[in-house]
Design an enzyme around this catalytic site. Structure first.
Site, PDB file in Angstrom:
ATOM      1  N   SER A  25       0.867  -1.169   0.000  1.00  0.00           N
ATOM      2  CA  SER A  25       0.000   0.000   0.000  1.00  0.00           C
ATOM      3  C   SER A  25       0.907   1.224   0.000  1.00  0.00           C
ATOM      4  O   SER A  25       1.672   1.438   0.943  1.00  0.00           O
ATOM      5  CB  SER A  25      -0.884  -0.028   1.249  1.00  0.00           C
ATOM      6  OG  SER A  25      -1.652   1.148   1.344  1.00  0.00           O
ATOM      7  N   LYS A  47      -1.250  -1.004  -4.296  1.00  0.00           N
ATOM      8  CA  LYS A  47      -2.397  -0.166  -3.943  1.00  0.00           C
ATOM      9  C   LYS A  47      -1.907   1.265  -3.827  1.00  0.00           C
ATOM     10  O   LYS A  47      -0.941   1.542  -3.115  1.00  0.00           O
ATOM     11  CB  LYS A  47      -2.993  -0.669  -2.629  1.00  0.00           C
ATOM     12  CG  LYS A  47      -4.033   0.229  -2.012  1.00  0.00           C
ATOM     13  CD  LYS A  47      -4.830  -0.522  -0.954  1.00  0.00           C
ATOM     14  CE  LYS A  47      -4.777   0.144   0.393  1.00  0.00           C
ATOM     15  NZ  LYS A  47      -5.609  -0.560   1.387  1.00  0.00           N
ATOM     16  N   LYS A  81      -2.748   5.100  -2.803  1.00  0.00           N
ATOM     17  CA  LYS A  81      -3.656   5.975  -2.071  1.00  0.00           C
ATOM     18  C   LYS A  81      -3.963   7.192  -2.939  1.00  0.00           C
ATOM     19  O   LYS A  81      -3.040   7.782  -3.538  1.00  0.00           O
ATOM     20  CB  LYS A  81      -2.998   6.419  -0.756  1.00  0.00           C
ATOM     21  CG  LYS A  81      -2.814   5.284   0.238  1.00  0.00           C
ATOM     22  CD  LYS A  81      -4.136   4.825   0.817  1.00  0.00           C
ATOM     23  CE  LYS A  81      -3.919   3.822   1.940  1.00  0.00           C
ATOM     24  NZ  LYS A  81      -5.211   3.391   2.534  1.00  0.00           N
ATOM     25  N   ASP A  92      -6.999   3.378  -3.348  1.00  0.00           N
ATOM     26  CA  ASP A  92      -7.741   3.452  -2.077  1.00  0.00           C
ATOM     27  C   ASP A  92      -7.910   4.925  -1.716  1.00  0.00           C
ATOM     28  O   ASP A  92      -6.926   5.647  -1.556  1.00  0.00           O
ATOM     29  CB  ASP A  92      -6.970   2.711  -0.968  1.00  0.00           C
ATOM     30  CG  ASP A  92      -7.741   2.664   0.358  1.00  0.00           C
ATOM     31  OD1 ASP A  92      -8.852   3.234   0.439  1.00  0.00           O
ATOM     32  OD2 ASP A  92      -7.216   2.058   1.317  1.00  0.00           O
ATOM     33  N   GLU A 142     -10.965   1.198  -3.644  1.00  0.00           N
ATOM     34  CA  GLU A 142     -11.360   0.946  -2.257  1.00  0.00           C
ATOM     35  C   GLU A 142     -11.957   2.203  -1.626  1.00  0.00           C
ATOM     36  O   GLU A 142     -11.368   3.282  -1.714  1.00  0.00           O
ATOM     37  CB  GLU A 142     -10.103   0.495  -1.493  1.00  0.00           C
ATOM     38  CG  GLU A 142     -10.318   0.007  -0.077  1.00  0.00           C
ATOM     39  CD  GLU A 142      -9.022  -0.566   0.517  1.00  0.00           C
ATOM     40  OE1 GLU A 142      -8.156  -1.065  -0.248  1.00  0.00           O
ATOM     41  OE2 GLU A 142      -8.857  -0.505   1.745  1.00  0.00           O
ATOM     42  N   ASP A 189     -13.880  -1.086   2.695  1.00  0.00           N
ATOM     43  CA  ASP A 189     -12.998  -1.263   3.852  1.00  0.00           C
ATOM     44  C   ASP A 189     -13.757  -0.709   5.064  1.00  0.00           C
ATOM     45  O   ASP A 189     -14.506  -1.435   5.743  1.00  0.00           O
ATOM     46  CB  ASP A 189     -11.668  -0.530   3.567  1.00  0.00           C
ATOM     47  CG  ASP A 189     -10.715  -0.462   4.757  1.00  0.00           C
ATOM     48  OD1 ASP A 189     -11.055  -0.925   5.851  1.00  0.00           O
ATOM     49  OD2 ASP A 189      -9.583   0.085   4.603  1.00  0.00           O
ATOM     50  N   LYS A 247     -10.262  -6.480   7.728  1.00  0.00           N
ATOM     51  CA  LYS A 247      -9.241  -6.222   8.739  1.00  0.00           C
ATOM     52  C   LYS A 247      -9.836  -6.717  10.042  1.00  0.00           C
ATOM     53  O   LYS A 247     -10.858  -6.173  10.490  1.00  0.00           O
ATOM     54  CB  LYS A 247      -8.962  -4.724   8.855  1.00  0.00           C
ATOM     55  CG  LYS A 247      -8.362  -4.098   7.600  1.00  0.00           C
ATOM     56  CD  LYS A 247      -8.240  -2.596   7.751  1.00  0.00           C
ATOM     57  CE  LYS A 247      -7.621  -1.975   6.498  1.00  0.00           C
ATOM     58  NZ  LYS A 247      -7.670  -0.507   6.529  1.00  0.00           N
ATOM     59  N   GLY A 259      -4.453  -4.007   5.988  1.00  0.00           N
ATOM     60  CA  GLY A 259      -3.464  -3.775   7.040  1.00  0.00           C
ATOM     61  C   GLY A 259      -3.673  -2.412   7.659  1.00  0.00           C
ATOM     62  O   GLY A 259      -4.342  -1.546   7.086  1.00  0.00           O
TER      63      GLY A 259
HETATM   64  O1  OSB Z   1      -7.242   2.145   4.306  1.00  0.00           O
HETATM   65  O2  OSB Z   1      -6.236   0.311   4.171  1.00  0.00           O
HETATM   66  C1  OSB Z   1      -6.300   1.447   4.624  1.00  0.00           C
HETATM   67  C2  OSB Z   1      -3.227   2.182   6.766  1.00  0.00           C
HETATM   68  C3  OSB Z   1      -3.800   2.926   7.769  1.00  0.00           C
HETATM   69  C4  OSB Z   1      -5.139   3.197   7.727  1.00  0.00           C
HETATM   70  C5  OSB Z   1      -5.920   2.736   6.671  1.00  0.00           C
HETATM   71  C6  OSB Z   1      -5.361   1.974   5.674  1.00  0.00           C
HETATM   72  C7  OSB Z   1      -3.984   1.723   5.700  1.00  0.00           C
HETATM   73  C8  OSB Z   1      -3.262   0.992   4.658  1.00  0.00           C
HETATM   74  C9  OSB Z   1      -1.964   0.355   5.100  1.00  0.00           C
HETATM   75  O3  OSB Z   1      -3.592   0.970   3.507  1.00  0.00           O
HETATM   76  C10 OSB Z   1      -1.795  -1.042   4.675  1.00  0.00           C
HETATM   77  C11 OSB Z   1      -0.611  -1.653   5.371  1.00  0.00           C
HETATM   78  O4  OSB Z   1      -0.688  -1.943   6.584  1.00  0.00           O
HETATM   79  O5  OSB Z   1       0.408  -1.832   4.712  1.00  0.00           O
HETATM   80 MG    MG Z   2      -8.477   1.115   2.998  1.00  0.00          MG
END
Ligand code: OSB
Ligand code: MG
Length: 383
Positions: A138, A164, A166, A192, A217, A242, A266, A294
């Site tokens: 991510s 992924k 952001k 995401d 996402e 999510d 999660k 995660g």
């Molecule tokens: O939206 O998935 C998410 C990290 C913190 C809060 C929200 C998210 C995330 C990640 C991190 O995308 C994924 C990872 O732990 O590598």
């Molecule tokens: Mg997410």
């Protein structure tokens, strides 16, 4: 019978190797709540809470979970006999709304205790079958499309099975488009948004369709299902939820409304493993693929995610990067690693989490700690 006699809650500080920016905020050092549980027969286990410092993912934070665990969650579990670990979550849900991350931290810890006591790996106890899981990365929001392209290129070279990205308004089409152009039509990409858009952005988001993402996402609000359904009708790209999926009931609603076609599970977000299994099983009956998300976990929470991701219907790569992606040094040994094919090995041959917690290092990193004991326990155990 399961009976937890002692729960120690700690806060550790763990600096990330690089800041992680999502649409709702940035973090450069994690404040992590860890839980250590002691069973009546002195078997011990660790778990981790996914709550963040700020309430920008869900309403919970490390400070609210501290309060919830000490005041309400631990007292419901301590000294109480459970004939099956699946009874813990219902006991935490009865007349007790929300605080799912706080509940999950303890519930998952009881699962780890249960695994330790029967000498099973956590993965096996959960019903997992895979001996290795496919891993995605991510990538946080970057300064420019060029930096993002470079990071994505490196990730694929390392073997990651999914990238992924952001996104947020102003860092979306151009950013994802640059990565697609640079890495080619078959690169496994997704985006995401962490709630950064509204239904007014539907046409704008439809411009992602030609980029052939695996999924997008959670574009809309953290608790929305209806507007996501409206958007899904207008997109060819599958929507993955999510934040909005906080229980198996919300997964049912998603399926009924057509709010998305994929679920990011999660365990910390949904109240733990029992709820995660219910969502997993429900999605499987509906033909909805799931994958494990995660929350920048340390090696303890990561062990929980790896175990869960070994279940059958986790058919897409999880956000379960190896330790070195996040930390200079993790708090478990061995650290989590990924092979050149982007796979993380599931430690099916070891009981419980499958990694050892480096307790000396955890002690060094601890900035606060409280030990809660069952009223009927004779002496305090040392954890
Ligand atoms: O939206 O998935 C998410 C990290 C913190 C809060 C929200 C998210 C995330 C990640 C991190 O995308 C994924 C990872 O732990 O590598
Ligand atoms: Mg997410």
């Amino acid at each position: 019978m399961l009976r937890i006699d002692q729960i120690t809650l700690r806060e550790i500080r763990l600096p990330l190797r690089e800041p992680f920016r999502i649409s709702s905020g940035v973090v450069d050092e994690r404040r992590i709540a860890l839980v250590a549980l002691v069973h009546a027969d002195d078997v011990t286990a660790w778990s981790e809470c996914v709550a963040r410092e700020q309430p920008n993912y869900s309403s919970e934070t490390i400070d609210t979970v501290w309060h919830a665990i000490t005041e309400w969650v631990a007292p419901r579990v301590l000294g109480r006999s459970f004939s099956d670990v699946r009874e813990v979550f219902p006991a935490l849900e009865r007349d007790f709304r929300g605080h799912l991350m706080a509940k999950a931290a303890v519930e998952m810890g009881v699962w780890v205790v249960a695994a330790e006591r029967v000498g099973a790996s956590l993965a096996n106890l959960l019903g997992g079958t895979r001996s290795e899981i496919a891993t995605g990365i991510s990538l946080g929001i970057q300064r420019s499309p060029e930096t993002l392209v470079e990071k994505a290129r490196q990730a694929l070279a390392l073997g990651y099975r999914k990238v992924k990205i952001k996104i947020q308004p102003g860092a979306d089409i151009a950013y994802v488009g640059a990565v697609r152009a640079a890495l080619g039509p078959t690169a496994p990409l997704m985006a995401d948004a962490n709630n950064a858009y509204t239904i007014a952005d539907a046409e704008h988001l439809a411009r992602l369709d030609p980029l052939e993402l695996m999924m997008i996402e959670q574009p809309f609000a953290f608790d929305d299902l209806v507007q996501h359904a409206e958007l899904q009708r207008r997109l060819t790209t599958p929507i993955c939820l999510d934040e909005s999926i906080t229980s198996v009931d919300r997964a049912r609603d998603m399926a009924a409304l057509g709010s998305g076609r994929v679920v990011n599970i999660k365990p910390g977000r949904v109240g733990g493993f029992t709820a995660s299994l219910a969502i997993h099983d429900f999605c499987e009956t509906k033909g909805i693929p799931v994958w494990c998300g995660g929350m920048l976990e340390s090696g303890i929470g990561r062990a929980c995610n790896v175990a869960l991701a070994s279940l059958r219907n986790f058919t897409k790569p999880g956000d379960v990067s190896p330790s070195a992606r996040y930390w200079e040094r993790d708090i478990v040994t061995p650290e989590w690693t990924m092979n050149a094919d982007g796979m993380v090995r599931v430690p099916l041959d070891r009981p419980g989490l499958g990694v050892d917690v480096d307790t000396d290092r955890v002690d060094d990193l601890t900035i606060r700690k409280v030990t809660l004991t069952a009223p009927n326990r004779a002496g305090a155990a040392r954890v």
